[in-house]
Design a protein around this motif. Sequence first.
Motif, mmCIF file in Angstrom:
data_model
loop_
_atom_site.group_PDB
_atom_site.id
_atom_site.type_symbol
_atom_site.label_atom_id
_atom_site.label_comp_id
_atom_site.label_asym_id
_atom_site.label_seq_id
_atom_site.Cartn_x
_atom_site.Cartn_y
_atom_site.Cartn_z
ATOM 1 N N VAL A 136 8.804 38.050 -57.405
ATOM 2 C CA VAL A 136 7.968 37.348 -56.423
ATOM 3 C C VAL A 136 8.178 35.849 -56.604
ATOM 4 O O VAL A 136 7.914 35.294 -57.665
ATOM 5 C CB VAL A 136 6.486 37.711 -56.585
ATOM 6 C CG1 VAL A 136 5.636 36.889 -55.617
ATOM 7 C CG2 VAL A 136 6.277 39.198 -56.344
ATOM 8 N N GLN A 137 8.658 35.204 -55.557
ATOM 9 C CA GLN A 137 9.006 33.789 -55.636
ATOM 10 C C GLN A 137 8.117 32.894 -54.788
ATOM 11 O O GLN A 137 8.118 31.686 -54.958
ATOM 12 C CB GLN A 137 10.468 33.595 -55.218
ATOM 13 C CG GLN A 137 11.447 34.361 -56.099
ATOM 14 C CD GLN A 137 12.884 34.181 -55.675
ATOM 15 O OE1 GLN A 137 13.187 33.940 -54.506
ATOM 16 N NE2 GLN A 137 13.798 34.284 -56.632
ATOM 17 N N THR A 142 -2.449 33.255 -45.623
ATOM 18 C CA THR A 142 -2.388 33.533 -44.198
ATOM 19 C C THR A 142 -3.802 33.698 -43.659
ATOM 20 O O THR A 142 -4.778 33.724 -44.419
ATOM 21 C CB THR A 142 -1.582 34.812 -43.928
ATOM 22 O OG1 THR A 142 -2.308 35.943 -44.445
ATOM 23 C CG2 THR A 142 -0.205 34.742 -44.588
ATOM 24 N N ALA A 143 -3.898 33.855 -42.364
ATOM 25 C CA ALA A 143 -5.215 34.009 -41.749
ATOM 26 C C ALA A 143 -5.896 35.286 -42.221
ATOM 27 O O ALA A 143 -7.126 35.358 -42.323
ATOM 28 C CB ALA A 143 -5.087 34.009 -40.229
ATOM 29 N N ASP A 144 -5.103 36.315 -42.525
ATOM 30 C CA ASP A 144 -5.655 37.613 -42.894
ATOM 31 C C ASP A 144 -5.618 37.904 -44.376
ATOM 32 O O ASP A 144 -6.167 38.920 -44.816
ATOM 33 C CB ASP A 144 -4.899 38.722 -42.154
ATOM 34 C CG ASP A 144 -5.020 38.590 -40.642
ATOM 35 O OD1 ASP A 144 -6.102 38.183 -40.182
ATOM 36 O OD2 ASP A 144 -4.028 38.871 -39.960
ATOM 37 N N GLY A 145 -4.969 37.065 -45.165
ATOM 38 C CA GLY A 145 -4.880 37.353 -46.585
ATOM 39 C C GLY A 145 -3.780 36.595 -47.270
ATOM 40 O O GLY A 145 -3.756 35.361 -47.270
ATOM 41 N N ILE A 146 -2.799 37.329 -47.822
ATOM 42 C CA ILE A 146 -1.736 36.765 -48.639
ATOM 43 C C ILE A 146 -0.395 37.323 -48.186
ATOM 44 O O ILE A 146 -0.274 38.516 -47.899
ATOM 45 C CB ILE A 146 -1.935 37.112 -50.128
ATOM 46 C CG1 ILE A 146 -3.216 36.471 -50.665
ATOM 47 C CG2 ILE A 146 -0.737 36.684 -50.966
ATOM 48 C CD1 ILE A 146 -3.179 34.968 -50.754
ATOM 49 N N SER A 147 0.600 36.470 -48.162
ATOM 50 C CA SER A 147 1.955 36.901 -47.892
ATOM 51 C C SER A 147 2.809 36.589 -49.114
ATOM 52 O O SER A 147 2.747 35.481 -49.661
ATOM 53 C CB SER A 147 2.523 36.175 -46.662
ATOM 54 O OG SER A 147 3.892 36.508 -46.472
ATOM 55 N N LEU A 148 3.600 37.562 -49.551
ATOM 56 C CA LEU A 148 4.468 37.380 -50.706
ATOM 57 C C LEU A 148 5.920 37.344 -50.276
ATOM 58 O O LEU A 148 6.364 38.195 -49.485
ATOM 59 C CB LEU A 148 4.298 38.524 -51.711
ATOM 60 C CG LEU A 148 2.925 38.755 -52.345
ATOM 61 C CD1 LEU A 148 3.036 39.838 -53.409
ATOM 62 C CD2 LEU A 148 2.372 37.473 -52.943
ATOM 63 N N GLY A 149 6.672 36.403 -50.810
ATOM 64 C CA GLY A 149 8.118 36.369 -50.649
ATOM 65 C C GLY A 149 8.748 36.957 -51.896
ATOM 66 O O GLY A 149 8.540 36.446 -52.998
ATOM 67 N N ILE A 150 9.478 38.062 -51.745
ATOM 68 C CA ILE A 150 9.965 38.845 -52.885
ATOM 69 C C ILE A 150 11.483 38.926 -52.837
ATOM 70 O O ILE A 150 12.066 39.197 -51.781
ATOM 71 C CB ILE A 150 9.379 40.271 -52.855
ATOM 72 C CG1 ILE A 150 7.852 40.211 -52.799
ATOM 73 C CG2 ILE A 150 9.849 41.070 -54.066
ATOM 74 C CD1 ILE A 150 7.200 41.522 -52.416
ATOM 75 N N ARG A 151 12.095 38.698 -53.984
ATOM 76 C CA ARG A 151 13.543 38.851 -54.094
ATOM 77 C C ARG A 151 13.854 40.087 -54.932
ATOM 78 O O ARG A 151 13.382 40.205 -56.067
ATOM 79 C CB ARG A 151 14.179 37.617 -54.725
ATOM 80 C CG ARG A 151 15.707 37.680 -54.763
ATOM 81 C CD ARG A 151 16.295 36.378 -55.267
ATOM 82 N NE ARG A 151 17.755 36.405 -55.235
ATOM 83 C CZ ARG A 151 18.505 36.156 -54.171
ATOM 84 N NH1 ARG A 151 17.916 35.840 -53.035
ATOM 85 N NH2 ARG A 151 19.821 36.198 -54.233
ATOM 86 N N GLN A 152 14.630 40.992 -54.362
ATOM 87 C CA GLN A 152 15.062 42.201 -55.072
ATOM 88 C C GLN A 152 16.580 42.231 -55.032
ATOM 89 O O GLN A 152 17.182 42.390 -53.981
ATOM 90 C CB GLN A 152 14.504 43.467 -54.439
ATOM 91 C CG GLN A 152 14.904 44.740 -55.189
ATOM 92 C CD GLN A 152 14.380 45.987 -54.523
ATOM 93 O OE1 GLN A 152 14.273 46.035 -53.304
ATOM 94 N NE2 GLN A 152 14.063 46.998 -55.302
ATOM 95 N N PHE A 153 17.179 42.048 -56.226
ATOM 96 C CA PHE A 153 18.624 41.923 -56.317
ATOM 97 C C PHE A 153 19.059 40.763 -55.408
ATOM 98 O O PHE A 153 18.625 39.643 -55.606
ATOM 99 C CB PHE A 153 19.312 43.243 -55.984
ATOM 100 C CG PHE A 153 18.822 44.382 -56.834
ATOM 101 C CD1 PHE A 153 19.077 44.395 -58.205
ATOM 102 C CD2 PHE A 153 18.074 45.411 -56.301
ATOM 103 C CE1 PHE A 153 18.610 45.428 -59.005
ATOM 104 C CE2 PHE A 153 17.610 46.446 -57.093
ATOM 105 C CZ PHE A 153 17.875 46.447 -58.448
ATOM 106 N N ALA A 154 19.881 40.990 -54.402
ATOM 107 C CA ALA A 154 20.338 39.890 -53.547
ATOM 108 C C ALA A 154 19.540 39.788 -52.253
ATOM 109 O O ALA A 154 19.754 38.881 -51.463
ATOM 110 C CB ALA A 154 21.821 40.067 -53.226
ATOM 111 N N ALA A 155 18.625 40.719 -52.024
ATOM 112 C CA ALA A 155 17.876 40.753 -50.768
ATOM 113 C C ALA A 155 16.517 40.093 -50.924
ATOM 114 O O ALA A 155 15.926 40.085 -52.004
ATOM 115 C CB ALA A 155 17.705 42.198 -50.312
#
Length: 362
Positions: A136-137, A142-155
């Motif tokens: 998790v990077q 957000t208006a409704d909660g939390i957004s996570l940006g996640i890196r898995q391997f190269a994606a």
Amino acid sequence: MKSAPIAIIGGGLSGLCSAYRLHQRGIAFQLFEARDRLGGRIFSTQPHGLDLGPSWFWPGQQQIASLIMELGLQAQVHAQASDGLSVMEYADGSLQRSHGGASMAGSNRLAGGMKRIIDTLAGSLPAECIQTSNDVQHIARTADGISLGIRQFAAESTRPFSHVILALPPRVVSQRIRFQPELPSIEKQWLDQVPTWMAGQCKFIAEYADAFWLEQGLSGDGFSQLGPLSEIHDASPLSGSTQALFGFVGIAPEQRRGKDNALKQAAIEQLTRLFGDAAGSPIAVHLKDWAFDERTATDHDRRVQGSQGHSRPTLDREWDDRVLWAGTETASLSNHSNGYLEGAVESGNRAAALAVQLLEHT
């Protein structure tokens, strides 16, 4: 109760405790661990379960004792070996054997290593709710909660959640996770100032076929002004499948960087000085330097070593209780749990209880 997705970042003892409590209440969650394994700073060798991370807990630490009981592991608890003479090595190379000085006397260990708790907790949870090798990077409000940006391997992917539990060392959060909006400067300073438990430690273990030190009337405890091991203890498993001595490396992180092989050889030579020729022929050796584990330590941890003593931050309130804190560094300062396994359990339970409370009022 209305179920809602909770994100837990960190698959060590604290994060798994949070997941375990949420699962007991039927609350949906996803746990993300950047490493390819669970356990965090709990790390035991295979197959004998020798702890290269935390090894002990103490009578009176009720949270971890209750968890062990709840998981059905109470029969695996055993006392740290401490009977016999301790060995002191002075700066001039002289040795002194004496009674007392067993600094871990009275503490408890777990047969099979502390990873047994991790495996038991993980085994009680839905496999699809645990994601390893997921870094998790980015955390965004957000208006409704939390957004996570996640890196898995190269994606990379972005996923929404109602709340997030941060079960990571505060300094790791500061250095590895971006927040949107950015954290207030006072919160960022707090994160950077909290010492990470074990971040400067390096542990060495030597395995042997026989506990030859016991035959000499020694406990396995040793202390040295010469090193490289400053403190030594018996690490033999209860099963008797192997015998072991382990020690804390007493050399500053930057001075030992890249010198693992030299450290192993020097440690064997030191054990031979303290315990005799039999110590010079281990059947296996292990070294784990937490100072250079990027998921544990930061540059600040390597430069400055400090004691625990910080209360948890106020980020949860500033983000409308969307971001919750776990991890032993955020545990109570009043009951000797902060910086121990006890603190990991306490804070994981606390974060889950708070999440439950918040969901009940949504």
